[in-house]
Design a protein around this motif. Structure first.
Motif, short mmCIF file in Angstrom:
data_model
loop_
_atom_site.label_atom_id
_atom_site.label_comp_id
_atom_site.label_asym_id
_atom_site.label_seq_id
_atom_site.Cartn_x
_atom_site.Cartn_y
_atom_site.Cartn_z
N ARG A 87 5.42 -4.44 5.82
CA ARG A 87 6.54 -5.05 5.12
C ARG A 87 6.04 -5.85 3.92
O ARG A 87 6.61 -5.79 2.82
CB ARG A 87 7.34 -5.97 6.05
CG ARG A 87 8.23 -5.26 7.04
CD ARG A 87 9.28 -6.21 7.60
NE ARG A 87 8.70 -7.43 8.15
CZ ARG A 87 8.33 -7.57 9.42
NH1 ARG A 87 8.46 -6.55 10.25
NH2 ARG A 87 7.83 -8.71 9.85
N PHE A 88 4.97 -6.60 4.14
CA PHE A 88 4.43 -7.41 3.05
C PHE A 88 3.88 -6.52 1.94
O PHE A 88 4.08 -6.80 0.74
CB PHE A 88 3.32 -8.33 3.58
CG PHE A 88 2.63 -9.11 2.52
CD1 PHE A 88 3.30 -10.11 1.83
CD2 PHE A 88 1.31 -8.85 2.17
CE1 PHE A 88 2.68 -10.85 0.82
CE2 PHE A 88 0.68 -9.57 1.17
CZ PHE A 88 1.37 -10.57 0.50
N ARG A 89 3.22 -5.44 2.29
CA ARG A 89 2.68 -4.54 1.28
C ARG A 89 3.78 -3.82 0.51
O ARG A 89 3.61 -3.48 -0.66
CB ARG A 89 1.71 -3.55 1.93
CG ARG A 89 0.39 -4.22 2.30
CD ARG A 89 -0.56 -3.31 3.02
NE ARG A 89 -1.87 -3.94 3.16
CZ ARG A 89 -2.81 -3.54 4.00
NH1 ARG A 89 -2.59 -2.49 4.80
NH2 ARG A 89 -3.97 -4.16 4.07
N GLN A 90 4.91 -3.59 1.16
CA GLN A 90 6.06 -3.04 0.43
C GLN A 90 6.46 -3.98 -0.69
O GLN A 90 6.73 -3.57 -1.82
CB GLN A 90 7.24 -2.85 1.40
CG GLN A 90 6.99 -1.96 2.59
CD GLN A 90 7.34 -0.51 2.33
OE1 GLN A 90 8.10 -0.20 1.43
NE2 GLN A 90 6.75 0.39 3.09
N ILE A 91 6.49 -5.26 -0.38
CA ILE A 91 6.91 -6.27 -1.36
C ILE A 91 5.89 -6.40 -2.49
O ILE A 91 6.25 -6.44 -3.67
CB ILE A 91 7.15 -7.62 -0.65
CG1 ILE A 91 8.43 -7.55 0.16
CG2 ILE A 91 7.20 -8.76 -1.65
CD1 ILE A 91 8.68 -8.76 1.02
N THR A 92 4.60 -6.47 -2.14
CA THR A 92 3.59 -6.65 -3.19
C THR A 92 3.51 -5.42 -4.09
O THR A 92 3.29 -5.55 -5.31
CB THR A 92 2.21 -6.98 -2.60
OG1 THR A 92 1.83 -5.95 -1.67
CG2 THR A 92 2.23 -8.31 -1.88
N TYR A 93 3.69 -4.24 -3.52
CA TYR A 93 3.69 -3.03 -4.36
C TYR A 93 4.92 -3.03 -5.27
O TYR A 93 4.83 -2.68 -6.46
CB TYR A 93 3.68 -1.77 -3.49
CG TYR A 93 3.53 -0.50 -4.30
CD1 TYR A 93 2.28 -0.04 -4.67
CD2 TYR A 93 4.65 0.22 -4.70
CE1 TYR A 93 2.13 1.12 -5.44
CE2 TYR A 93 4.52 1.37 -5.46
CZ TYR A 93 3.26 1.82 -5.82
OH TYR A 93 3.13 2.96 -6.58
N TYR A 94 6.04 -3.46 -4.75
CA TYR A 94 7.26 -3.54 -5.55
C TYR A 94 7.08 -4.53 -6.70
O TYR A 94 7.45 -4.25 -7.84
CB TYR A 94 8.43 -3.97 -4.65
CG TYR A 94 9.70 -4.29 -5.40
CD1 TYR A 94 10.46 -3.29 -5.99
CD2 TYR A 94 10.14 -5.61 -5.50
CE1 TYR A 94 11.63 -3.59 -6.67
CE2 TYR A 94 11.31 -5.92 -6.17
CZ TYR A 94 12.05 -4.92 -6.76
OH TYR A 94 13.21 -5.22 -7.43
N ARG A 95 6.47 -5.68 -6.43
CA ARG A 95 6.23 -6.67 -7.49
C ARG A 95 5.29 -6.11 -8.54
O ARG A 95 5.44 -6.35 -9.73
CB ARG A 95 5.62 -7.95 -6.91
CG ARG A 95 6.57 -8.80 -6.12
CD ARG A 95 5.85 -9.99 -5.53
NE ARG A 95 5.62 -11.05 -6.51
CZ ARG A 95 4.44 -11.49 -6.89
NH1 ARG A 95 3.34 -10.93 -6.39
NH2 ARG A 95 4.32 -12.47 -7.77
N TYR A 96 4.28 -5.37 -8.09
CA TYR A 96 3.29 -4.81 -9.01
C TYR A 96 3.87 -3.68 -9.85
O TYR A 96 3.66 -3.61 -11.06
CB TYR A 96 2.08 -4.31 -8.22
CG TYR A 96 1.19 -3.36 -8.98
CD1 TYR A 96 0.47 -3.79 -10.09
CD2 TYR A 96 1.07 -2.03 -8.58
CE1 TYR A 96 -0.35 -2.91 -10.78
CE2 TYR A 96 0.25 -1.16 -9.28
CZ TYR A 96 -0.45 -1.59 -10.37
OH TYR A 96 -1.26 -0.74 -11.07
N LYS A 97 4.64 -2.79 -9.21
CA LYS A 97 5.00 -1.53 -9.85
C LYS A 97 6.41 -1.51 -10.42
O LYS A 97 6.65 -0.90 -11.48
CB LYS A 97 4.86 -0.39 -8.83
CG LYS A 97 4.65 0.98 -9.45
CD LYS A 97 3.27 1.10 -10.04
CE LYS A 97 2.99 2.53 -10.48
NZ LYS A 97 1.66 2.64 -11.10
#
Length: 642
Positions: free
Chosen positions: A612-622
Motif C-alpha cells: 500500500r505504501f509503495r503504491q502511494i510513493t510510486y503515485y507521488r513519483y510518477k
C-alpha cells in the motif's frame, strides 16, 4: 573495373563457402572463451571456488554465454566481418567484466544496469581517485582478444550477401528479445538459479547465506544478473498498481498546511561518512574522545539511529529517501517529481540545496532541480575549496548556511535548507597522521594503513562535531525559530585505496560488519540522527526536542521531524505513520524489521501494508500533479550566492 569489383565481391561472398564450418565453430568457441574469462573476473573477489562453481551449474554458464553469443552474431550481421565482430564482442565483454571487477573492489557491489546512468561521474571519480592499472587477468584478456582478432583477420575473410545478413540480423534480434523478456529478466529463471549454501570457500565462508545481496548476484555470474537488473531501472510499478486506485489511497490520508503561527525555519544537514564509533563494539579503545561535542548535542536533541541502505558509498540513497519520504530510490529522478522541498515551497518557504562539491556527483544538479529546490549551490557556482583543503570544510559551510538563513529572514520568508557535506569523504591518509597530535586510537596490532586511516577519519569527525556545536550555539539565541535535523549518510570507507575493500580494515578494528548476522547488519548500516531546536522553536511547536527517537530507515526521518514539529504534512507522511506501526526498517538488502523482529521475509499483513505504501510513493513519483510539476521544472534555473 566495375566488372572486376563485382567479380571480387562475388568471389568473396560465394567463393569462401569452404570456410563456413570453421566460421561456425569459431562463432561458438569464441563467446565461450569470453564467457570463461568474464566469469573468472566475476568471481575474483571471492576466490577460485566461485569460478569453478559456474561450471558445476550448466544453466548459469549458459545464461552468461548466450548474451555474448547473440552480441557476436548481431555484430557480424551488421558489419559482415568475422574479425570485427570478434574484436567488438571481446571489447564489450572486457569492459563490462572490468567494470564489474572494479565496482566490487570499490563498493562491494556488482555491476547493475542502473550504473549505466552514472557513467560520466564514475569516470570523473575513477580518473582522480583510483589506480586504474588493469590486473593480470584483464591484461591476459586483452592479449587473448588481440591475438585472436589477428588470427581471424588472416584466416576468415568470410562475407555474406546483404539479404542473408538482413535475415540473420532479424532472427538474432528476435531471439535476443525473446530471451530478454522470457529468460534473462524472468523472476522464475532467477529463482531457479538460486544456490543457497552450495559454495563453501577455503576459509569456511558459505556463499549465498541469508540477506547477502552481493552473494546472490555474483553467484549467478556477470551477464545474466546484469541483464536481470534491468528490471530495477524501469521503476517497476508495485503489484496491482493503477493510477486511480493509488490516487484514492493517497487521498484517503489527511493533509494540512502549516499554520502561519507554527512555521519554523528547518535546516537539514546530512553529514558525509558520519558514524559514531564510540557506540560500536570492537577491539579498539578510544584514548581521546572525538565525539565529546556530539554527545553534548545529543543531550539537547531528540536522537536515534538510522539504518541506511548503503555502506561506504551511495550517499544519494540516504538523502533521497529522506527528501522524498520513499523507501526506494527511483532511477535518478529524470523528471519533475514530488518531494518535501516542493512541499515546503508550497508553504511559502524559501528552499535551498547546498553541496560543496561538483554538481555532476550523483547527477545532483538535475535531480535537485527536479525535486523543486528554488536555489541550488555547488562547487561550480558558490563554493570554492580553500587552498590546502581536499574538500570544503564544514565550519565554512555552516557559516554559509547562517548567511543564507539571514537572507531569507531579510526577505520575510521562512527557510528550508537541505545540505550534504563533503569534509569527511574518503580516502583518508594511510601513510601519516594529518596532525601528529591527533591520535584517538593506539596502534597496537593495527597495520600502519588502518592506524593512520582510522585516526585521520576520527580527527575529521571531531572537527565536524565541534563545527556543528558552534553552528547550533549560533542558532540557540536567535529570535526566529530554527530546527536542525542532522544525520549521517553511511559508514566510512576505510580502505587504503579505492581499489581495496573495507572488510580488512573493519576486521582489524574488531568491528563485525557481516550482514549475515544481526549485529553485523546493524553495524554495517547504522548512522546517528538528531533533531535539535532552539528556544524560539520550542515555544512555537511546544516540543522539547529531547529523548530517544528510535531506530528506523531513512524514509521515516522526515515523518519523525514532522511529528516533532506538530505538522500534519501531506498524505505521504500519513502513509508513513501508518506503515511505521508495522515496519520501521525497510532495507535494500531485503531485510525488514516487523514489530521489532528483524527478518528477510514479511507476514502477509506486513506485505500488504508495504505494498500500500509503495503504491502511494510510486503515485507521488510518477503521476501526482505531473502537468503542474513539469511546468514548474521548465522555469528558469536560479542561483543565489551567499
Amino acid at each position: 573495373m566495375k566488372k572486376q569489383l563485382h567479380d571480387l565481391s562475388h568471389n568473396t561472398t560465394a567463393g569462401n563457402r569452404h570456410q563456413l564450418p570453421e566460421v561456425l565453430l569459431f562463432s561458438l568457441i569464441w563467446p565461450a572463451v569470453l564467457t570463461v574469462m568474464s566469469l573468472y573476473l566475476a568471481g575474483a573477489s571471492y576466490g577460485p571456488e566461485l569460478f569453478l562453481s559456474y561450471f558445476r551449474f550448466p544453466l548459469i554458464f549458459l545464461l552468461n554465454f548466450l548474451p555474448v553469443l547473440l552480441v557476436e552474431y548481431g555484430l557480424f550481421f551488421l558489419c559482415n566481418r568475422v574479425d570485427a565482430a570478434a574484436a567488438l564482442t571481446g571489447l564489450i565483454a572486457l569492459l563490462l567484466s572490468f567494470a564489474d571487477y572494479l565496482k566490487i573492489a570499490l563498493r562491494g557491489e556488482p555491476l547493475t544496469a542502473i550504473d549505466f546512468t552514472l557513467i560520466g561521474e564514475a569516470l570523473n571519480i575513477a580518473a582522480t581517485n583510483m589506480d586504474l592499472t588493469p590486473p593480470v587477468p584483464v591484461i591476459v584478456m586483452m592479449i587473448v582478444i588481440l591475438l585472436t582478432v589477428i588470427v581471424v583477420h588472416r584466416r576468415m575473410p568470410y562475407r555474406l550477401r546483404l539479404p542473408l545478413r538482413a535475415l540473420g540480423f532479424i532472427v538474432t534480434a528476435a531471439c535476443a528479445l525473446f530471451l530478454f523478456f522470457r529468460v534473462f529478466t524472468s523472476v522464475t529463471m532467477y529463482n531457479r538459479t538460486m544456490r543457497a549454501s552450495e559454495i563453501t570457500f577455503a576459509d569456511g565462508y558459505v556463499m549465498n547465506q541469508t540477506w547477502n545481496l552481493r552473494d546472490k548476484w555474483c553467484s549467478r555470474g556477470i551477464f545474466f544478473p546484469l541483464l536481470y537488473s534491468t528490471r530495477y531501472i524501469t521503476d517497476e510499478k508495485p503489484a496491482g498498481y493503477t493510477r486511480a486506485d493509488a490516487a484514492a489511497l493517497y487521498n484517503s490520508y489527511d493533509s494540512a498546511d502549516i499554520p502561519e503561527d507554527k512555521k519554523v525555519n528547518v535546516i537539514c544537514l546530512m553529514l558525509e561518512s558520519f558514524s559514531d564509533f564510540s557506540e560500536t563494539e570492537g577491539s579498539f579503545t578510544l584514548i581521546r574522545d572525538p565525539y565529546k561535542a556530539l554527545r553534548e548535542i545529543r543531550q539537547d536533541s531528540l536522537s536515534g539511529t538510522l539504518i541506511a541502505n548503503v555502506f561506504a558509498g551511495g550517499t544519494c540513497n540516504t538523502e533521497r529517501c529522506f527528501i522524498t519520504g520513499s523507501s526506494a530510490v527511483y532511477n535518478n529522478y529524470p523528471a519533475a517529481t514530488e518531494s518535501y522541498a516542493r512541499w515546503f515551497s508550497r508553504q511559502g518557504y524559501r528552499t535551498e540545496y547546498c553541496h560543496p562539491y561538483h554538481d555532476w556527483f550523483y547527477s545532483r544538479r538535475s535531480v535537485e532541480e527536479n525535486f523543486g529546490f528554488e536555489y541550488r549551490h555547488f562547487l561550480e557556482d558558490t563554493f570554492e575549496t580553500p587552498e590546502g583543503c581536499h574538500y570544503y570544510p564544514d565550519d565554512l559551510l555552516f557559516d554559509n548556511i547562517l548567511t543564507m538563513l539571514d537572507d531569507a529572514a531579510a526577505d520575510g520568508m521562512p527557510y528550508f535548507n537541505q545540505t550534504v557535506t563533503m569534509q569527511n569523504h574518503g580516502l583518508y591518509d594511510t601513510e601519516a597522521l594529518n596532525d601528529p597530535k591527533a591520535v584517538y586510537v593506539e596502534q597496537g596490532e593495527l597495520s600502519d594503513a588502518v592506524y593512520y586511516s582510522f585516526n585521520n577519519y576520527l580527527d575529521g569527525i571531531r572537527k565536524t562535531c565541534e563545527a556543528l556545536q558552534t553552528f547550533l550555539n549560533a542558532l540557540a539565541d536567535r529570535r526566529e525559530p530554527v530546527v536542525v535535523c542532522i544525520f549521517g549518510d553511511h559508514k566510512p570507507y576505510l580502505g587504503s585505496t579505492w581499489s581495496d575493500g573495507n572488510d580488512e580494515a573493519y576486521a582489524e578494528l574488531g568491528i563485525n560488519i557481516d550482514i549475515n548476522t544481526e549485529d553485523g547488519f546493524y553495524n554495517h548500516y547504522s548512522t546517528p540522527w538528531m533533531i535539535w531546536g532552539n528556544d524560539a522553536a520550542k515555544a512555537v511547536t511546544g516540543s522539547r526536542f529531547t529523548g530517544d527517537g528510535g531506530t528506523f530507515s531513512p524514509c521515516f526521518l522526515m515523518m519523525t521531524l514532522f511529528n516533532e514539529l506538530g505538522y500534519t504534512g501531506d498524505p505521504n507522511i500519513g502513509a508513513l505513520r501508518d506503515l511505521y506501526q508495522t515496519l520501521d526498517i525497510i532495507n535494500a538488502d531485503g531485510r525488514y524489521r516487523e514489530n521489532g523482529r528483524l527478518s528477510d521475509s514479511l507476514t502477509p499483513e506486513a506485505e500488504e501494508a508495504l505494498n500500500r505504501f509503495r503504491q502511494i510513493t510510486y503515485y507521488r513519483y510518477k503521476d501526482l500533479n505531473r502537468k503542474t510539476l513539469f511546468s514548474q521544472a521548465a522555469a528558469k534555473d536560479r542561483y543565489k550566492s551567499p
